[in-house]
Write a protein that holds these residues in place. Sequence first.
Motif, PDB file in Angstrom:
ATOM      1  N   VAL A 191      27.869  52.649  21.347  1.00  0.00           N
ATOM      2  CA  VAL A 191      28.618  51.534  21.270  1.00  0.00           C
ATOM      3  C   VAL A 191      28.994  50.725  22.991  1.00  0.00           C
ATOM      4  O   VAL A 191      29.297  49.589  23.942  1.00  0.00           O
ATOM      5  N   ILE A 192      29.786  52.453  23.615  1.00  0.00           N
ATOM      6  CA  ILE A 192      31.054  52.059  24.836  1.00  0.00           C
ATOM      7  C   ILE A 192      29.988  51.674  25.988  1.00  0.00           C
ATOM      8  O   ILE A 192      30.492  51.420  27.080  1.00  0.00           O
ATOM      9  N   THR A 193      29.415  53.165  26.285  1.00  0.00           N
ATOM     10  CA  THR A 193      27.938  53.126  27.761  1.00  0.00           C
ATOM     11  C   THR A 193      27.545  51.675  27.706  1.00  0.00           C
ATOM     12  O   THR A 193      28.109  51.544  29.607  1.00  0.00           O
ATOM     13  N   PRO A 194      27.047  50.964  27.086  1.00  0.00           N
ATOM     14  CA  PRO A 194      26.417  49.540  27.838  1.00  0.00           C
ATOM     15  C   PRO A 194      27.425  48.514  28.659  1.00  0.00           C
ATOM     16  O   PRO A 194      27.880  47.822  29.064  1.00  0.00           O
ATOM     17  N   ILE A 195      28.702  48.684  27.851  1.00  0.00           N
ATOM     18  CA  ILE A 195      30.189  47.460  28.158  1.00  0.00           C
ATOM     19  C   ILE A 195      31.043  48.281  29.128  1.00  0.00           C
ATOM     20  O   ILE A 195      30.753  47.406  30.283  1.00  0.00           O
ATOM     21  N   ALA A 196      31.096  49.755  29.288  1.00  0.00           N
ATOM     22  CA  ALA A 196      31.036  50.599  30.645  1.00  0.00           C
ATOM     23  C   ALA A 196      30.304  50.069  32.083  1.00  0.00           C
ATOM     24  O   ALA A 196      30.516  50.035  32.878  1.00  0.00           O
ATOM     25  N   ALA A 197      28.770  49.568  31.597  1.00  0.00           N
ATOM     26  CA  ALA A 197      27.627  49.693  33.088  1.00  0.00           C
ATOM     27  C   ALA A 197      28.421  47.623  33.577  1.00  0.00           C
ATOM     28  O   ALA A 197      28.675  47.895  34.485  1.00  0.00           O
ATOM     29  N   VAL A 198      29.125  46.836  32.673  1.00  0.00           N
ATOM     30  CA  VAL A 198      29.623  45.728  33.209  1.00  0.00           C
ATOM     31  C   VAL A 198      31.077  46.239  33.881  1.00  0.00           C
ATOM     32  O   VAL A 198      31.525  44.553  35.269  1.00  0.00           O
ATOM     33  N   ALA A 199      32.192  47.231  33.794  1.00  0.00           N
ATOM     34  CA  ALA A 199      33.395  46.866  34.823  1.00  0.00           C
ATOM     35  C   ALA A 199      32.649  47.489  36.836  1.00  0.00           C
ATOM     36  O   ALA A 199      32.665  47.410  37.326  1.00  0.00           O
ATOM     37  N   SER A 200      30.926  47.977  36.728  1.00  0.00           N
ATOM     38  CA  SER A 200      30.375  48.161  37.828  1.00  0.00           C
ATOM     39  C   SER A 200      30.406  46.970  38.638  1.00  0.00           C
ATOM     40  O   SER A 200      30.068  46.934  40.232  1.00  0.00           O
ATOM     41  N   ILE A 201      30.825  45.211  38.023  1.00  0.00           N
ATOM     42  CA  ILE A 201      30.745  44.737  38.939  1.00  0.00           C
ATOM     43  C   ILE A 201      32.053  44.171  39.852  1.00  0.00           C
ATOM     44  O   ILE A 201      32.473  43.800  40.873  1.00  0.00           O
ATOM     45  N   ALA A 202      32.436  45.395  39.275  1.00  0.00           N
ATOM     46  CA  ALA A 202      33.982  45.340  40.995  1.00  0.00           C
ATOM     47  C   ALA A 202      33.273  45.805  41.670  1.00  0.00           C
ATOM     48  O   ALA A 202      34.658  45.283  43.015  1.00  0.00           O
ATOM     49  N   THR A 203      32.107  46.597  42.117  1.00  0.00           N
ATOM     50  CA  THR A 203      32.345  47.177  43.513  1.00  0.00           C
ATOM     51  C   THR A 203      31.128  45.864  44.163  1.00  0.00           C
ATOM     52  O   THR A 203      31.837  46.082  45.448  1.00  0.00           O
ATOM     53  N   PRO A 204      30.635  44.931  43.991  1.00  0.00           N
ATOM     54  CA  PRO A 204      30.435  43.701  44.547  1.00  0.00           C
ATOM     55  C   PRO A 204      31.067  43.448  44.741  1.00  0.00           C
ATOM     56  O   PRO A 204      31.521  42.407  46.453  1.00  0.00           O
ATOM     57  N   ALA A 205      32.065  42.541  43.887  1.00  0.00           N
ATOM     58  CA  ALA A 205      33.463  42.154  44.547  1.00  0.00           C
ATOM     59  C   ALA A 205      34.220  42.749  45.194  1.00  0.00           C
ATOM     60  O   ALA A 205      34.197  41.679  46.091  1.00  0.00           O
ATOM     61  N   MET A 206      34.530  44.580  45.312  1.00  0.00           N
ATOM     62  CA  MET A 206      35.315  44.383  46.136  1.00  0.00           C
ATOM     63  C   MET A 206      34.914  44.503  47.668  1.00  0.00           C
ATOM     64  O   MET A 206      35.165  43.994  48.588  1.00  0.00           O
ATOM     65  N   ASN A 207      33.531  44.825  47.590  1.00  0.00           N
ATOM     66  CA  ASN A 207      32.385  44.971  48.696  1.00  0.00           C
ATOM     67  C   ASN A 207      32.981  43.494  49.210  1.00  0.00           C
ATOM     68  O   ASN A 207      32.912  43.328  51.045  1.00  0.00           O
ATOM     69  N   SER A 208      32.276  42.833  48.966  1.00  0.00           N
ATOM     70  CA  SER A 208      32.433  40.936  49.061  1.00  0.00           C
ATOM     71  C   SER A 208      33.935  40.454  50.089  1.00  0.00           C
ATOM     72  O   SER A 208      34.176  39.408  50.166  1.00  0.00           O
ATOM     73  N   ILE A 209      34.736  40.780  49.062  1.00  0.00           N
ATOM     74  CA  ILE A 209      36.447  40.737  49.210  1.00  0.00           C
ATOM     75  C   ILE A 209      37.166  41.826  51.690  1.00  0.00           C
ATOM     76  O   ILE A 209      36.832  40.737  51.908  1.00  0.00           O
ATOM     77  N   MET A 210      36.584  42.493  50.715  1.00  0.00           N
ATOM     78  CA  MET A 210      36.872  43.006  52.140  1.00  0.00           C
ATOM     79  C   MET A 210      35.616  42.006  53.444  1.00  0.00           C
ATOM     80  O   MET A 210      36.022  42.495  54.501  1.00  0.00           O
ATOM     81  N   SER A 211      34.355  42.123  52.995  1.00  0.00           N
ATOM     82  CA  SER A 211      34.093  41.517  53.771  1.00  0.00           C
ATOM     83  C   SER A 211      33.486  40.294  54.345  1.00  0.00           C
ATOM     84  O   SER A 211      33.879  40.128  55.839  1.00  0.00           O
ATOM     85  N   ARG A 212      34.400  39.344  53.715  1.00  0.00           N
ATOM     86  CA  ARG A 212      34.965  38.619  54.077  1.00  0.00           C
ATOM     87  C   ARG A 212      36.591  38.752  55.380  1.00  0.00           C
ATOM     88  O   ARG A 212      36.298  37.497  56.410  1.00  0.00           O
ATOM     89  N   ALA A 213      36.857  39.738  54.853  1.00  0.00           N
ATOM     90  CA  ALA A 213      38.171  39.788  55.847  1.00  0.00           C
ATOM     91  C   ALA A 213      37.572  40.392  57.405  1.00  0.00           C
ATOM     92  O   ALA A 213      38.558  40.234  58.626  1.00  0.00           O
TER      93      ALA A 213
END
Length: 419
Positions: A319-341
């Motif tokens: 049950v937890i494993t597929p939900i854990a994958a949702v947190a992987s969205i942090a990486t592209p969001a983080m890359n985009s924030i830094m790329s904009r700067a």
Amino acid sequence: MTAQTEADPELQDNRLPIFFVVLTIVVDAMGFGIIMPVLPDLIREIQGVDLSDAARWGGILLAAFAATQFLLSPTVGNISDRFGRRPVLLIALAALAVDYLIMAQAHTIWLLLLGRIIAGALAATYATATAYVADVTTREKRAEAFGLISAGFGVGFILGPALGGFLAEFGARAPFYASAAIAGLSAIAGYFILPESLAHSKRRPFQWRRANPLGGFLQVKQLPGMGWMLVMLFFFMVAGMIYPTIWVYYTQASFGWSEQLVGISLTVYGVATVVVQVWLIRLILPRLGEFQTLLWALVLDMVIFICFGLASHAWMIWVITPIAAVASIATPAMNSIMSRAAGEDQQGELQGVVGSISAVASVISPLLMAETFRYFTNENAPIFLPGAPFFLALALIIVAITIYVLILPRLRAGQEGGG
């Protein structure tokens, strides 16, 4: 006729270059994953040692790979800012094919170690691939494109171990030959279809003071909030490395899972991650924006680590494993924030620094997580708790969230001020 070598405005949002760059990431990830099932057998064959000693050498090989990646990521990123992304990517793929052939023929541990060092240097092209995507996408579309890169890594890591396990039937060296063929064919295809993304007008002179982990960091940290953002990224990555480090041991110690069940669980996580990076990210980012998406992904990571740490029945993991994958969205969001700067002429340098931080985390995290697991599962443990490493990861994520919340106003002000 070969692909064009000068950047073209029409490359903006061109899907073919992005597809090939993502394919490059898939090839890199497959190359790493495909040799994982056979590496212990190959070490034992070369060294004539038991599994315990083979594991020690396996750790040395992984550390050498990550350390080389750390040292050379900024250099490769800066080279791509000077000479363009296309030659760096194509040369790396061709050299990677030769490197796998060297490892396939290795009959001493030192030659195998040399192969992993070379592979670590070539893996630094992840920074160039990310910079290429930044070149050919608009600021508004970068987070989605970075999500495709993460998805490509996920696909490669799903396919690699499965293919490696199948090829192991033909000997411990067969997966290395397969990796060489895949990388070589990709280099040939890229020569004909991959255009250059970085115009000459946006290139900058190569400077050694910036082409090292410290020099690149000193340049990038001058951007508003970026220094602390990179520190936050480090804690995030050390926490995230818990999965490849202790997952197999954790599930076997806690639930007695077989290798087959462990493999299925990793496949479930990998497929779910691809779905998140390719599809779900398109729904979440427009509604929450990059800053809030990253914050909520970090909070979700915190909850997931608590759940894994306390899980008492196997069905909870499914049950937890597929939900854990949702947190992987942090990486592209983080890359985009830094790329904009970062400026348009700093994208390679920025991604090089990010690659170095990732490499350092890849060296440190396995040592921390494995030792924590050993302490709480050996016969003298104060309490039998295979999930203890997840609580260590939880503490690291709490630190990351605290840093992010504190620097959030500066990040927003810097990007609003920069347009």
